[in-house]
Scaffold this active site. Structure first.
Site, mmCIF file in Angstrom:
data_model
loop_
_atom_site.group_PDB
_atom_site.id
_atom_site.type_symbol
_atom_site.label_atom_id
_atom_site.label_comp_id
_atom_site.label_asym_id
_atom_site.label_seq_id
_atom_site.Cartn_x
_atom_site.Cartn_y
_atom_site.Cartn_z
ATOM 1 N N HIS A 1 38.868 42.299 37.151
ATOM 2 C CA HIS A 1 37.969 41.217 36.730
ATOM 3 C C HIS A 1 38.185 40.895 35.254
ATOM 4 C CE1 HIS A 1 35.118 40.394 40.085
ATOM 5 N NE2 HIS A 1 35.704 41.477 40.547
ATOM 6 N N PRO A 2 38.092 39.624 34.890
ATOM 7 C CA PRO A 2 38.262 39.241 33.486
ATOM 8 C C PRO A 2 36.996 39.493 32.679
ATOM 9 C CG PRO A 2 37.752 37.302 34.782
ATOM 10 C CD PRO A 2 37.847 38.461 35.768
ATOM 11 N N GLN B 1 32.258 31.089 35.765
ATOM 12 C CA GLN B 1 31.871 31.143 34.359
ATOM 13 C C GLN B 1 31.361 29.792 33.878
ATOM 14 O OE1 GLN B 1 34.029 33.385 31.525
ATOM 15 N NE2 GLN B 1 34.918 34.818 33.021
ATOM 16 N N VAL C 1 27.712 35.827 37.896
ATOM 17 C CA VAL C 1 27.310 34.788 36.945
ATOM 18 C C VAL C 1 26.463 33.717 37.615
ATOM 19 C CG1 VAL C 1 28.199 32.983 35.424
ATOM 20 C CG2 VAL C 1 29.305 35.218 35.488
#
Length: 471
Positions: free
Chosen positions: A371-372, A392, A427
């Site tokens: 995951h970033p 995001q 998110v």
């Protein structure tokens, strides 16, 4: 492929609005099974007498012999019961669907003429009223074809609906493969019609009933009096009517047999129910063909690519990115016992999550590390996956001020330094403010706690991604 064919999901938690004509709260389908003259009998070329659905308690077939008492009970249905029911339904102007055993219809011309004059739908109940469970597939297919031929010869037009009843595992498929039927009712699995796919053919199924059915006068546990039958029908009606009033209208099938409900002491309960139901507004008495026509116009079938029917390559291509940069999860999930229940977002998420949960700690850690960072360098360089970019952006993390970006960078670095994997949060369940608050709180947790929390968030992200793709 390890595939499980039974469909436990159906419409799931949110069935469609039936949108019955006139805003009806309930659709009632009265079905009259006409079997008299199509049952097991030496006269019909069978090896034994009938033993099913009669007033002879514990009846057994008589191999090689005719059974006078059994025959005369069936004869009552044709001679007296049918006409009593015909007077009731025509007098109240209530439409009926007949499940007509084709060979029985051929032996009862006056009754067929009365059905047609009343405008009743005459569907097929198979060629003979016999058990099909051990019948070879090619024999059953031939009998279905002969039933179509004879039905058209006797009635004047082919059947549009089908119900075998004493069916085999092949019956529904064989009937559907004729491509000649508006509906099939060899199923008891829902309160609404639904579509089934057979190759490139879409077949409407209108489920039937074995409980709101007068056959329970001849089976145990069952009804003894017409009053018991009335009470059960009333309770069913009241429940479904209330659901319809709340915006979830359903269908109510009632199964009847001339030789059973046609008896004087039983038909009184049916008459009481009909009077009760007719005393309510928003009740649609309909033939099954009317229900089929309405469903086809209002709820036409819409095909979608079903996970349980995909090749491995297509499955991984479609769902390999659900868990970030971890296509091995989809690859392993393909080998599970997938079926219709996994053709939904919730169902497929369960399969993918099972693989993730059963993976080694090192493998799960690899998923976390795939995951970033939130609002990190990959995002700035526009190198996120399409899914991560959209997620995001949903919390405006792609439009941060310089101060906000610096804050995220500091938090990302501190979190990874402490725990060894990126901060992960669904998110789309949050706002920028709640994400920052969770970041500040969770960074202080111990790594074991954060590992469990991050894995749960990974599963939630996967669930949301699947909801974008599947029902």
């Amino acid at each position: 492929m390890n595939r499980y064919p039974r469909d436990f999901r159906g419409y799931g938690p949110n069935p469609p609005d039936a949108a019955w004509p006139g805003g009806a709260k309930i659709a009632i389908s009265l079905v009259l099974n006409y079997e008299e003259g199509g049952e097991n009998c030496l006269l019909h070329g069978d090896a034994q007498s009938e033993a099913f659905l009669s007033d002879i308690a514990g009846a057994q077939p008589w191999p090689g012999q005719r059974h006078w008492n059994m025959e005369s009970l069936y004869d009552y249905g044709a001679r007296a019961g049918f006409w009593r029911l015909h007077r009731l339904f025509t007098g109240l102007q209530i439409p009926v669907t007949v499940y007509g055993v084709t060979s029985a219809l051929a032996r009862n011309p006056e009754q067929v003429a009365a059905m047609k004059a009343a405008g009743w739908e005459i569907a097929s109940h198979g060629l003979k009223w016999v058990d099909h469970r051990d019948m070879p597939e090619e024999v059953e297919a031939a009998q279905i074809a002969e039933s179509f031929r004879l039905h058209e010869e006797v009635v004047g037009h082919p059947p549009q609906g089908w119900y075998t009843g004493r069916c085999s595992m092949n019956t529904v498929r064989l009937a559907a493969e004729t491509r000649r039927l508006a509906w099939i009712s060899d199923s008891y699995d829902d309160d609404l019609p639904y579509w089934r796919e057979f190759g490139d053919h879409d077949q409407l199924v209108i489920p039937y009933t074995l409980e709101a059915n007068d056959m329970r006068f001849a089976t145990a546990p069952g009804y003894i009096t017409g009053e018991q039958f009335f009470q059960y029908l009333k309770d069913t009606f009241d429940t479904l009517y209330a659901e319809g009033a709340a915006g979830a209208a359903k269908m109510f099938s009632i199964g009847l047999h001339c030789r059973l409900i046609g008896r004087p002491g039983r038909i009184a309960g049916l008459r009481r129910f009909l009077d009760y139901a007719r005393g309510h507004s928003g009740v649609w008495f309909a033939r099954r063909i009317d229900i089929a026509d309405h469903w086809r116009a209002t709820h036409p079938h819409r095909r979608f690519e079903r996970p349980s029917q995909m090749s491995r390559e297509r499955f991984i291509e479609r769902f390999g990115s659900i868990f970030e940069h971890s296509p091995w999860i989809a690859d392993r999930a393909f080998d599970l016992e997938l079926g219709p229940a996994h053709d939904s977002a919730a169902g497929l998420h369960n399969a993918l999550a099972r693989v993730f949960r059963s993976a080694s700690p090192e493998e799960r850690l690899g998923v976390l590390r795939a995951h970033p960072d939130l609002a990190g360098k990959l995002a700035a360089a526009k190198r996120l996956t399409p899914e991560s970019s959209a997620e995001q952006a949903s919390a405006a993390l792609d439009a941060l001020t310089d101060d906000e970006r610096s804050r995220f960078q500091r938090l990302n670095e501190a979190y990874v330094a402490k725990h060894g994997f990126p901060f992960i949060i669904a998110v789309r369940d949050n706002t920028k403010a709640s994400i920052l608050q969770a970041f500040e709180t969770r960074i202080g947790n111990d790594t074991a706690t954060e590992f469990v929390t991050a894995c749960a968030q990974v599963e939630r992200i996967a669930e949301l991604r699947l909801k974008d793709q599947l029902p």
